[in-house]
Design a protein around this motif. Structure first.
Motif, mmCIF file in Angstrom:
data_model
loop_
_atom_site.group_PDB
_atom_site.id
_atom_site.type_symbol
_atom_site.label_atom_id
_atom_site.label_comp_id
_atom_site.label_asym_id
_atom_site.label_seq_id
_atom_site.Cartn_x
_atom_site.Cartn_y
_atom_site.Cartn_z
ATOM 1 N N ALA A 95 49.749 44.822 31.191
ATOM 2 C CA ALA A 95 49.425 43.394 31.126
ATOM 3 C C ALA A 95 48.118 43.124 31.871
ATOM 4 O O ALA A 95 47.709 43.900 32.737
ATOM 5 N N PRO A 96 47.431 42.034 31.533
ATOM 6 C CA PRO A 96 46.162 41.720 32.198
ATOM 7 C C PRO A 96 46.313 41.579 33.706
ATOM 8 O O PRO A 96 47.305 41.030 34.193
ATOM 9 N N SER A 98 45.311 39.591 36.641
ATOM 10 C CA SER A 98 44.746 38.258 36.844
ATOM 11 C C SER A 98 45.583 37.477 37.841
ATOM 12 O O SER A 98 46.801 37.659 37.920
ATOM 13 N N GLN A 101 48.462 33.871 36.613
ATOM 14 C CA GLN A 101 49.692 34.341 35.992
ATOM 15 C C GLN A 101 50.391 33.262 35.168
ATOM 16 O O GLN A 101 51.058 33.572 34.182
ATOM 17 N N VAL A 104 48.792 33.464 31.818
ATOM 18 C CA VAL A 104 49.237 34.697 31.153
ATOM 19 C C VAL A 104 50.649 34.520 30.613
ATOM 20 O O VAL A 104 50.957 34.893 29.475
ATOM 21 N N THR A 105 51.517 33.902 31.406
ATOM 22 C CA THR A 105 52.897 33.669 30.973
ATOM 23 C C THR A 105 52.950 32.697 29.799
ATOM 24 O O THR A 105 53.709 32.889 28.846
ATOM 25 N N GLN A 108 51.133 34.536 26.708
ATOM 26 C CA GLN A 108 51.752 35.817 26.370
ATOM 27 C C GLN A 108 50.823 36.685 25.511
ATOM 28 O O GLN A 108 51.130 37.007 24.352
ATOM 29 N N PRO A 109 49.666 37.069 26.061
ATOM 30 C CA PRO A 109 48.742 37.901 25.295
ATOM 31 C C PRO A 109 49.394 39.215 24.868
ATOM 32 O O PRO A 109 50.055 39.867 25.682
ATOM 33 N N THR A 127 41.261 43.910 29.974
ATOM 34 C CA THR A 127 42.313 43.898 28.958
ATOM 35 C C THR A 127 41.835 43.155 27.724
ATOM 36 O O THR A 127 41.300 42.050 27.817
ATOM 37 N N ILE A 170 38.096 35.351 32.287
ATOM 38 C CA ILE A 170 39.005 35.278 31.141
ATOM 39 C C ILE A 170 38.229 34.639 29.995
ATOM 40 O O ILE A 170 37.659 33.556 30.152
ATOM 41 N N TRP A 177 41.660 37.699 23.280
ATOM 42 C CA TRP A 177 41.630 37.490 24.730
ATOM 43 C C TRP A 177 40.958 38.697 25.357
ATOM 44 O O TRP A 177 41.274 39.836 25.035
ATOM 45 N N SER A 179 40.007 39.785 29.322
ATOM 46 C CA SER A 179 40.000 39.425 30.738
ATOM 47 C C SER A 179 39.554 40.621 31.570
ATOM 48 O O SER A 179 39.868 41.766 31.252
#
Length: 200
Positions: A95-96, A98, A101, A104-105, A108-109, A127, A170, A177, A179
């Motif tokens: 996961a990225p 970063s 978060q 990101v959550t 959901q990349p 990522t 980002i 995406w 990042s």
């Protein structure tokens, strides 16, 4: 056979021996660079060309979007990263990295790949993932509250944050995406150059 006037055999031998000595010293000094030069040449030969991009070879998909770490870097940046002192690159599907978060959550990349570089200077983790097409607008609305500064760059949104030696970026646009988290190590124009490989 008649000798040519003005030539001195002893002087010619001395100059010849000195020339051989200089060549020998230069060859001795070049020996440590041979493995790095061979590796660099191999990487250069294997880097994607314009036709390779169109064919989807050597780390890039049919649309020119990288499919693995090698496709994310132009030749000069790849050499900069690869030959930095102590440099090791680990590809993964992690996961990225970063501090954002919550974003990101929310987004959901779906990670295509993550390239994690570790060197004496520090670390760089990048990522590439797929996200909803409105991810850029969501990032621009959400990230300023987390200390990011956002701007429009061509057809995508780029948000960046600096905290001491940590620089986070980002980018989102067109369903992609990208990042990057740079800790202490900040290769020149890294973000712009990797972004150009994705959206260029």
């Amino acid at each position: 056979m008649a000798r040519v006037g003005g030539r001195n055999a002893v002087f010619a031998w001395i100059v010849g021996v000195l020339c051989l000595a200089v060549v020998g010293v230069l060859a001795f000094l070049a020996i440590p660079l041979i493995p790095a030069s061979v590796a660099w040449m191999g990487d250069t030969v294997n880097r994607p060309t314009g036709s390779a991009v169109a064919d989807g070879a050597d780390g890039e998909g049919a649309a020119g979007v990288p499919t693995e770490c090698s496709g994310l870097y132009d030749s000069a940046l790849w050499a900069t990263m690869r030959f930095a002192p102590g440099s090791v690159m680990t590809p993964s599907a992690d996961a990225p990295t970063s501090t954002a978060q919550s974003l990101v959550t929310a987004l959901q990349p779906q990670v295509l790949f993550t390239c994690s570089w570790h060197a004496d200077a520090g670390t760089v983790s990048t990522t590439l993932a797929t996200v909803p097409t409105d991810a850029g607008a969501i990032a621009a609305a959400a990230l300023p509250a987390a200390g990011f500064t956002c701007e429009a760059v061509d057809d995508r949104t780029r948000c960046a944050r600096t905290d001491g030696e940590l620089v986070e970026t980002i980018e989102a646009g067109g369903g992609l995406w990208l990042s990057t988290s740079e800790s202490a190590w900040h290769p020149a124009e890294y973000v712009r150059r990797t972004g150009d490989r994705v959206w260029g």
